[in-house]
Design a protein around this motif. Sequence first.
Motif, PDB file in Angstrom:
ATOM      1  N   SER A  10       1.673   3.139  -1.228  1.00  0.00           N
ATOM      2  CA  SER A  10       2.312   2.187  -2.145  1.00  0.00           C
ATOM      3  C   SER A  10       2.663   0.882  -1.444  1.00  0.00           C
ATOM      4  O   SER A  10       2.500  -0.212  -2.007  1.00  0.00           O
ATOM      5  CB  SER A  10       3.573   2.807  -2.755  1.00  0.00           C
ATOM      6  N   MET A  11       3.159   0.984  -0.204  1.00  0.00           N
ATOM      7  CA  MET A  11       3.514  -0.222   0.548  1.00  0.00           C
ATOM      8  C   MET A  11       2.291  -1.081   0.833  1.00  0.00           C
ATOM      9  O   MET A  11       2.335  -2.314   0.721  1.00  0.00           O
ATOM     10  CB  MET A  11       4.209   0.162   1.853  1.00  0.00           C
ATOM     11  N   LEU A  12       1.197  -0.429   1.217  1.00  0.00           N
ATOM     12  CA  LEU A  12      -0.026  -1.185   1.514  1.00  0.00           C
ATOM     13  C   LEU A  12      -0.608  -1.806   0.247  1.00  0.00           C
ATOM     14  O   LEU A  12      -1.107  -2.946   0.272  1.00  0.00           O
ATOM     15  CB  LEU A  12      -1.061  -0.273   2.182  1.00  0.00           C
ATOM     16  N   LYS A  13      -0.569  -1.075  -0.848  1.00  0.00           N
ATOM     17  CA  LYS A  13      -1.086  -1.616  -2.109  1.00  0.00           C
ATOM     18  C   LYS A  13      -0.261  -2.814  -2.572  1.00  0.00           C
ATOM     19  O   LYS A  13      -0.769  -3.681  -3.286  1.00  0.00           O
ATOM     20  CB  LYS A  13      -1.077  -0.535  -3.191  1.00  0.00           C
ATOM     21  N   SER A  14       1.018  -2.844  -2.180  1.00  0.00           N
ATOM     22  CA  SER A  14       1.912  -3.929  -2.606  1.00  0.00           C
ATOM     23  C   SER A  14       1.853  -5.134  -1.665  1.00  0.00           C
ATOM     24  O   SER A  14       2.475  -6.167  -1.957  1.00  0.00           O
ATOM     25  CB  SER A  14       3.358  -3.414  -2.680  1.00  0.00           C
ATOM     26  N   HIS A  15       1.145  -4.997  -0.552  1.00  0.00           N
ATOM     27  CA  HIS A  15       1.066  -6.100   0.414  1.00  0.00           C
ATOM     28  C   HIS A  15       0.387  -7.315  -0.212  1.00  0.00           C
ATOM     29  O   HIS A  15      -0.603  -7.190  -0.948  1.00  0.00           O
ATOM     30  CB  HIS A  15       0.295  -5.643   1.653  1.00  0.00           C
TER      31      HIS A  15
END
Length: 250
Positions: A69-74
């Motif tokens: 989720s964190m990477l997708k939100s980058h």
Amino acid sequence: MKKFWNFIQNEDTSETELLFNGPISEDTWWGDEVTPALFRDELAKVSGNLTVWLNSPGGDVFAASQIYSMLKSHKGKVTVKIDGIAASAASVVAMAGDETLIAPTALMMIHDPSTCAMGNKADMEKAIILLDEVKESIINAYETKSHLSRNKIAKLMSDETWLNAKKAHEMGFVDGILFAEKKNPFPPEEEEENPDKKKEDEDKEDSLTAMTYSKSRNLSAFLSKVSASAEPVKGTPIDQLEKRLALLKY
């Protein structure tokens, strides 16, 4: 706390790279607010594009979910490069790439989630329900990337499927293969026709024509060979052949 990630600055490209090596959350992540918070803070310092080098056998599914989720939100482009193995929970992290690439020697593995449970029958049933829901959540990530059907993905997971680079690419789990050679834009030059070679090809054609299957010719040849070393058998050629074949043992 033992970190399983490391942010570095690439001196050649000036872009940030994230190195994933080893099990995801070897110590703890679930219920630990420090570990995900630390990862989030380090990721927040990255501006622009990010390359993730992934080599992990997997680990905590909830840690993988948060990292995904964190990477997708980058804000910048995220490129995941699998250079060793992306198995189990690590394969979920691989799905977070805007572009996911795999080394020709690398592997990806997907399987059903597992857990430890204890208690009475009701406790076991709750554990099964939880595993089913976790599997569905993982399928969500695979489906978004590969566009395969949920039933197909579920079957691959239940079978514990190992994918080499070509299979992973063909099935849509990755977008490309690292270091793949580009096709030659110029077609190879046609060889000049060699008269001697042409004659050899014609001679071969004549030989092949002479060897063309003929039922009567093959039958006669077979009978002449078997009759030369065995007692004569009365009857028509077909009768002779059947009697000879009846003597053979497998």
